[in-house]
Write a protein that holds these residues in place. Sequence first.
Motif, PDB file in Angstrom:
ATOM      1  N   ASP A 101      14.436  20.868  42.109  1.00 35.40           N
ATOM      2  CA  ASP A 101      14.303  21.268  40.705  1.00 35.40           C
ATOM      3  C   ASP A 101      14.632  22.750  40.593  1.00 35.40           C
ATOM      4  O   ASP A 101      14.042  23.584  41.291  1.00 35.40           O
ATOM      5  CB  ASP A 101      12.907  20.987  40.167  1.00 35.40           C
ATOM      6  CG  ASP A 101      12.681  19.504  39.890  1.00 35.40           C
ATOM      7  OD1 ASP A 101      13.673  18.741  39.830  1.00 35.40           O
ATOM      8  OD2 ASP A 101      11.516  19.103  39.738  1.00 35.40           O
ATOM      9  N   ALA A 102      15.582  23.062  39.735  1.00 35.06           N
ATOM     10  CA  ALA A 102      16.075  24.430  39.599  1.00 35.06           C
ATOM     11  C   ALA A 102      16.436  24.669  38.146  1.00 35.06           C
ATOM     12  O   ALA A 102      16.107  23.857  37.264  1.00 35.06           O
ATOM     13  CB  ALA A 102      17.294  24.628  40.508  1.00 35.06           C
ATOM     14  N   GLU A 103      17.109  25.785  37.900  1.00 32.86           N
ATOM     15  CA  GLU A 103      17.575  26.109  36.552  1.00 32.86           C
ATOM     16  C   GLU A 103      18.937  26.777  36.689  1.00 32.86           C
ATOM     17  O   GLU A 103      19.204  27.481  37.660  1.00 32.86           O
ATOM     18  CB  GLU A 103      16.599  27.059  35.874  1.00 32.86           C
ATOM     19  CG  GLU A 103      16.942  27.361  34.430  1.00 32.86           C
ATOM     20  CD  GLU A 103      15.884  28.217  33.755  1.00 32.86           C
ATOM     21  OE1 GLU A 103      14.906  27.641  33.248  1.00 32.86           O
ATOM     22  OE2 GLU A 103      16.037  29.453  33.758  1.00 32.86           O
ATOM     23  N   ILE A 104      19.793  26.532  35.707  1.00 30.68           N
ATOM     24  CA  ILE A 104      21.071  27.241  35.660  1.00 30.68           C
ATOM     25  C   ILE A 104      21.193  27.937  34.316  1.00 30.68           C
ATOM     26  O   ILE A 104      20.615  27.509  33.321  1.00 30.68           O
ATOM     27  CB  ILE A 104      22.285  26.309  35.879  1.00 30.68           C
ATOM     28  CG1 ILE A 104      22.358  25.207  34.812  1.00 30.68           C
ATOM     29  CG2 ILE A 104      22.293  25.741  37.291  1.00 30.68           C
ATOM     30  CD1 ILE A 104      23.663  24.420  34.818  1.00 30.68           C
ATOM     31  N   SER A 105      21.936  29.007  34.336  1.00 32.38           N
ATOM     32  CA  SER A 105      22.365  29.646  33.098  1.00 32.38           C
ATOM     33  C   SER A 105      23.801  29.190  32.900  1.00 32.38           C
ATOM     34  O   SER A 105      24.665  29.452  33.739  1.00 32.38           O
ATOM     35  CB  SER A 105      22.283  31.164  33.219  1.00 32.38           C
ATOM     36  OG  SER A 105      22.794  31.767  32.049  1.00 32.38           O
ATOM     37  N   TRP A 106      24.037  28.467  31.809  1.00 33.61           N
ATOM     38  CA  TRP A 106      25.348  27.885  31.519  1.00 33.61           C
ATOM     39  C   TRP A 106      25.762  28.325  30.130  1.00 33.61           C
ATOM     40  O   TRP A 106      25.115  27.960  29.141  1.00 33.61           O
ATOM     41  CB  TRP A 106      25.265  26.367  31.621  1.00 33.61           C
ATOM     42  CG  TRP A 106      26.464  25.615  31.132  1.00 33.61           C
ATOM     43  CD1 TRP A 106      26.526  24.830  30.020  1.00 33.61           C
ATOM     44  CD2 TRP A 106      27.766  25.554  31.726  1.00 33.61           C
ATOM     45  NE1 TRP A 106      27.787  24.288  29.889  1.00 33.61           N
ATOM     46  CE2 TRP A 106      28.569  24.718  30.932  1.00 33.61           C
ATOM     47  CE3 TRP A 106      28.335  26.131  32.854  1.00 33.61           C
ATOM     48  CZ2 TRP A 106      29.900  24.447  31.222  1.00 33.61           C
ATOM     49  CZ3 TRP A 106      29.654  25.863  33.155  1.00 33.61           C
ATOM     50  CH2 TRP A 106      30.420  25.021  32.337  1.00 33.61           C
ATOM     51  N   LYS A 107      26.782  29.162  30.056  1.00 34.37           N
ATOM     52  CA  LYS A 107      27.299  29.658  28.784  1.00 34.37           C
ATOM     53  C   LYS A 107      26.198  30.277  27.930  1.00 34.37           C
ATOM     54  O   LYS A 107      26.121  30.057  26.733  1.00 34.37           O
ATOM     55  CB  LYS A 107      28.017  28.544  28.028  1.00 34.37           C
ATOM     56  CG  LYS A 107      29.242  28.027  28.754  1.00 34.37           C
ATOM     57  CD  LYS A 107      29.967  26.967  27.953  1.00 34.37           C
ATOM     58  CE  LYS A 107      31.212  26.499  28.678  1.00 34.37           C
ATOM     59  NZ  LYS A 107      31.936  25.475  27.934  1.00 34.37           N
TER      60      LYS A 107
END
Length: 170
Positions: A101-107
């Motif tokens: 479980d992680a997080e991304i910054s996308w646009k």
Amino acid sequence: MIGVRLVQKVSSTRVFATVAPHVIPALDRAVHRLTRGKVLLSAQMLPGVILTATGARSGVPRRTPLACMPGPDGRGWTLVGSNFGRTGHPAWTANLLAHPDAEISWKGADVPVTARLLTGEERAAVWKELLAFWPPYAAYQARVEREIRVFRLTPRNPAGKASTGGPGPA
């Protein structure tokens, strides 16, 4: 197209593999911070995300700018642990194996995701897509004995369950 081919040729070299890991992520993090998550320099050639994953040993959140291949339906991303064709697996891949479980910054949007290591036939099929998407991955794989790790990220809702929807408006 000459610009893209030139960048692909340069990024396939051993010199690039030596220099790029020290320069590109630092520049990406700085520009991403200055633009409040809206710009990644490396994303001018390839789509990119900032991955925030929990450190496998430290338990501390780690932020890593990475190229990605967005899913064709807008529902997920593929990350490649190429490490620019260097011998060891990049640390972020161990972090995702330990804490998927992680997080991304996308646009400019923060998207909670769950990562899954691709193996076998599924990995082989995605690898073919990746080589069409960014041919230098073949040069990276040819330089190392390890199998380059490939992850599929899928959006999840804040409660931690995988979502069937996309990341929302971009």
